[in-house]
Design a protein around this motif. Sequence first.
Motif, PDB file in Angstrom:
ATOM      1  N   UNK A 153      39.085  81.983  11.904  1.00  0.00           N
ATOM      2  CA  UNK A 153      37.896  81.275  11.431  1.00  0.00           C
ATOM      3  C   UNK A 153      38.260  79.820  11.198  1.00  0.00           C
ATOM      4  N   UNK A 154      37.648  78.916  11.963  1.00  0.00           N
ATOM      5  CA  UNK A 154      37.888  77.472  11.838  1.00  0.00           C
ATOM      6  C   UNK A 154      39.377  77.129  11.825  1.00  0.00           C
ATOM      7  N   UNK A 155      40.110  77.748  12.758  1.00  0.00           N
ATOM      8  CA  UNK A 155      41.527  77.469  12.890  1.00  0.00           C
ATOM      9  C   UNK A 155      42.426  78.231  11.931  1.00  0.00           C
ATOM     10  N   UNK A 209      52.477  79.865  10.138  1.00  0.00           N
ATOM     11  CA  UNK A 209      52.988  79.614  11.489  1.00  0.00           C
ATOM     12  C   UNK A 209      54.080  80.598  11.903  1.00  0.00           C
ATOM     13  N   UNK A 210      54.850  81.128  10.941  1.00  0.00           N
ATOM     14  CA  UNK A 210      55.939  82.051  11.273  1.00  0.00           C
ATOM     15  C   UNK A 210      55.477  83.500  11.401  1.00  0.00           C
ATOM     16  N   UNK A 211      54.177  83.764  11.216  1.00  0.00           N
ATOM     17  CA  UNK A 211      53.648  85.117  11.344  1.00  0.00           C
ATOM     18  C   UNK A 211      53.545  85.875  10.038  1.00  0.00           C
ATOM     19  N   UNK A 212      54.104  85.325   8.965  1.00  0.00           N
ATOM     20  CA  UNK A 212      53.952  85.933   7.648  1.00  0.00           C
ATOM     21  C   UNK A 212      52.581  85.580   7.090  1.00  0.00           C
ATOM     22  N   UNK A 213      52.099  86.415   6.185  1.00  0.00           N
ATOM     23  CA  UNK A 213      50.889  86.046   5.455  1.00  0.00           C
ATOM     24  C   UNK A 213      51.300  85.232   4.231  1.00  0.00           C
TER      25      UNK A 213
END
Length: 151
Positions: free
Chosen positions: A47-49, A127-131
């Motif tokens: 959503x919006x990036x 960016x690293x895939x973690x939340x």
Amino acid sequence: MRLPYENSTSGRSAMDDIRKTIMAFGCSKFAPMEDFQAGTIAIQFEYRGRAVQVTASAKGYAAAWLRHNPHSSRMRRSRIEHERFALEKGQIAVWSILRDWIKGQLTAVETGILSFEGAFLGQILLANGDTVLDRITSQGLLPGPEGDRHD
């Protein structure tokens, strides 16, 4: 007391409802994923990036269901069959839980109750895939409550 969603039947048709909901809200991407080994279902959307990942555990639901419905020797099925039945219930229920939770959060955003970040902060992907929640937890910034069963 019955466990919420234990009589759910929609299962994966709830996935289509999730897709429709996030499309109506203006999200640009959607991806469901099942991890059969871990027993989890994840929904990713953007959503919006802002990339978001919401995950639910069918195994976690099954464990809760078994606490409410323990096996007994008077049952017609074995303990293993009872546990498989619980996991099947979990695999159906988590789709409905995700559908309702995502719809509720997006409705709260749309009606101004919450900002998007307020509604989904813990599930926003870095960016690293973690939340964000993974990062906060790994750094010990937010200690878990006593008796937390989600570790």
